[in-house]
Design an enzyme around this catalytic site. Structure first.
Site, short mmCIF file in Angstrom:
data_model
loop_
_atom_site.label_atom_id
_atom_site.label_comp_id
_atom_site.label_asym_id
_atom_site.label_seq_id
_atom_site.Cartn_x
_atom_site.Cartn_y
_atom_site.Cartn_z
N LYS A 68 -7.42 -1.68 20.28
CA LYS A 68 -8.01 -2.94 19.97
C LYS A 68 -6.93 -4.13 20.02
CE LYS A 68 -11.97 -2.80 16.82
NZ LYS A 68 -12.49 -3.08 15.59
N ASP A 104 -16.49 -8.37 15.55
CA ASP A 104 -16.25 -8.06 14.18
C ASP A 104 -16.27 -9.12 13.30
OD1 ASP A 104 -16.07 -5.27 14.63
OD2 ASP A 104 -13.66 -5.24 14.85
N GLY A 130 -7.21 -3.49 1.13
CA GLY A 130 -6.71 -3.02 2.61
C GLY A 130 -6.26 -4.19 3.49
N TYR A 229 -20.20 2.28 5.54
CA TYR A 229 -21.53 2.40 5.79
C TYR A 229 -21.99 3.92 5.75
CZ TYR A 229 -19.85 2.83 10.60
OH TYR A 229 -19.21 3.43 11.69
P1 NAP Z 1 -7.38 0.85 9.47
O1 NAP Z 1 -7.06 0.02 10.29
O2 NAP Z 1 -6.83 2.32 9.45
O3 NAP Z 1 -6.90 0.18 7.98
C1 NAP Z 1 -7.32 1.10 6.86
C2 NAP Z 1 -6.63 0.25 5.59
O4 NAP Z 1 -6.91 1.05 4.58
C3 NAP Z 1 -5.05 0.21 5.77
O5 NAP Z 1 -4.81 -0.89 5.11
C4 NAP Z 1 -4.51 1.44 4.90
O6 NAP Z 1 -3.26 1.58 4.48
C5 NAP Z 1 -5.70 1.36 3.65
N1 NAP Z 1 -5.92 2.76 3.13
C6 NAP Z 1 -6.17 3.96 3.83
N2 NAP Z 1 -6.20 4.72 2.82
C7 NAP Z 1 -6.14 4.05 1.78
C8 NAP Z 1 -5.90 4.79 0.49
N3 NAP Z 1 -6.17 5.98 -0.05
N4 NAP Z 1 -5.66 3.85 -0.69
C9 NAP Z 1 -5.72 2.51 -0.36
N5 NAP Z 1 -5.59 2.26 0.77
C10 NAP Z 1 -5.75 2.80 2.11
O7 NAP Z 1 -8.95 1.25 9.40
P2 NAP Z 1 -10.05 0.20 9.60
O8 NAP Z 1 -10.47 0.32 11.09
O9 NAP Z 1 -9.84 -1.26 9.05
O10 NAP Z 1 -11.43 0.77 9.09
C11 NAP Z 1 -11.34 0.67 7.66
C12 NAP Z 1 -12.79 1.01 7.33
O11 NAP Z 1 -13.54 0.34 7.48
C13 NAP Z 1 -13.42 2.51 7.84
O12 NAP Z 1 -14.13 3.22 6.60
C14 NAP Z 1 -14.34 1.87 9.00
O13 NAP Z 1 -15.38 2.90 9.17
C15 NAP Z 1 -14.93 0.94 7.94
N6 NAP Z 1 -15.28 -0.34 9.09
C16 NAP Z 1 -16.32 -0.74 9.17
C17 NAP Z 1 -16.98 -1.59 9.91
C18 NAP Z 1 -18.36 -2.18 10.00
O14 NAP Z 1 -18.77 -2.50 11.02
N7 NAP Z 1 -19.01 -1.81 8.84
C19 NAP Z 1 -16.16 -2.10 11.18
C20 NAP Z 1 -14.73 -1.60 11.05
C21 NAP Z 1 -14.48 -0.76 10.09
P3 NAP Z 1 -2.19 2.46 5.21
O15 NAP Z 1 -1.87 1.70 6.22
O16 NAP Z 1 -1.10 2.33 4.17
O17 NAP Z 1 -2.70 3.54 5.30
#
Ligand code: NAP
Length: 283
Positions: A68, A104, A130, A229
């Site tokens: 991205k 987004d 996060g 979701y």
């Molecule tokens: P990402 O870029 O990997 O970011 C995830 C964040 O969560 C990072 O800050 C990570 O920290 C933290 N994290 C991961 N495991 C953790 C834990 N056990 N405890 C505390 N913090 C933790 O992922 P993303 O793309 O943002 O996606 C995150 C979630 O949002 C996913 O479930 C995704 O499906 C959902 N999402 C939904 C939509 C929607 O349209 N509804 C859109 C985008 C994303 P570290 O860097 O330290 O690992």
């Protein structure tokens, strides 16, 4: 005939083909939304597919992790939204030029406003759990609404670096970063209006996990928004409901970001109800 698709990797789990193919079909548009797995180590593959968008062979693409941000320098133009968020999730071409946009953030804003009880978001105190990719779009959207944001990340340096990036664009910003743990969040539970989970904690198959610290009550009266979701009712959402709080999952944001991209590519209104139904059949 319209050709749409998703680039990034892994993409095989993506629900975007179901969403967009349902929308194309409902509007009687001939075409297909396909998956194009591409990783950052394949620059030629990426350039090749982007050239197909520029030439019109492909109408539009969505972009997912981990590219991205790395597609940004490959765009001819960035919309204000994608430039200030620092991430592209939607690509299209106009007059032979390649545009990078981000749906987004507006998708999140639209769904938050659809579900949340507040008329006015200015000054509302929001905790974002996060500091990864989706937090970037969510924090930017909250900032557009003049919310007072606290990022709670397990690595607070990640939260600080996100803040530094946004501060480079604007001096005034009511935003701070804390550690995602019991002690750091405790002072906030008296006075928080909205809690948003942007971590994957609680996502299938780890459905019994919660990003909110064990033993700490959720802020009384707060609205809880979980970007996850799948499952439809996460541990966090269940806990919120048990406390009598309003809480929603990320299905609405998923549909809305897709609907906004669909409208850019096709120029017609997206059938949101059809898209929601297509998701419910597949979750
Ligand atoms: P990402 O870029 O990997 O970011 C995830 C964040 O969560 C990072 O800050 C990570 O920290 C933290 N994290 C991961 N495991 C953790 C834990 N056990 N405890 C505390 N913090 C933790 O992922 P993303 O793309 O943002 O996606 C995150 C979630 O949002 C996913 O479930 C995704 O499906 C959902 N999402 C939904 C939509 C929607 O349209 N509804 C859109 C985008 C994303 P570290 O860097 O330290 O690992």
């Amino acid at each position: 005939m319209i050709a749409l698709g998703l680039i990034g990797g892994p993409v095989s789990h993506s629900l975007s083909p179901k969403l967009h193919n349902a929308a194309l079909q409902a509007n009687g548009i001939m075409g297909e939304y396909c998956l194009y797995p591409i990783n950052p180590q394949e620059p030629e593959k990426l350039l090749n597919i982007l050239s197909k968008v520029r030439s019109g062979e492909i109408t539009g693409l969505n972009v997912t992790i981990p590219i991205k941000q790395s597609v940004i320098p490959l765009m001819d133009e960035l919309t204000d939204t994608s430039r200030s968020i620092g991430a592209v999730n939607t690509i299209y071409s106009k007059d032979g030029r390649l545009y990078g946009h981000n749906t987004d953030a507006p998708g999140f804003t639209a769904d938050l406003k659809e579900n949340c009880v507040f008329q006015n978001y200015s000054g509302k105190k929001v905790i974002v759990l996060g500091a990864g990719g989706s937090a970037r779009a969510v924090v930017w959207a909250l900032r557009q609404m003049s919310c007072l944001v606290t990022i709670a990340a397990r690595d607070p340096a990640q939260g600080r670096s996100l803040i530094d990036e946004f501060r480079r664009q604007s001096n005034y910003m009511e935003i701070n970063s804390i550690s995602l743990d019991h002690e750091s969040l405790k002072p906030y539970i008296e006075n928080t209006n909205i809690v948003i989970n942007t971590t994957p904690v609680g996502m299938f198959p780890n459905i019994n996990e919660s990003p909110w610290p064990n033993g700490l009550p959720l802020p009384g009266g707060a609205f809880i928004y979980d970007l996850i979701y799948n499952p439809g009712k996460t541990n966090l959402v269940t806990t919120a409901h048990q406390m009598g709080l309003r809480a929603v999952n990320g299905l609405g944001m998923l549909v809305e970001q897709a609907a906004l991209a669909f409208e850019i590519w096709t120029g017609i209104s997206a059938p949101r109800n059809v898209m929601v139904s297509a998701m419910k059949l597949n979750l």
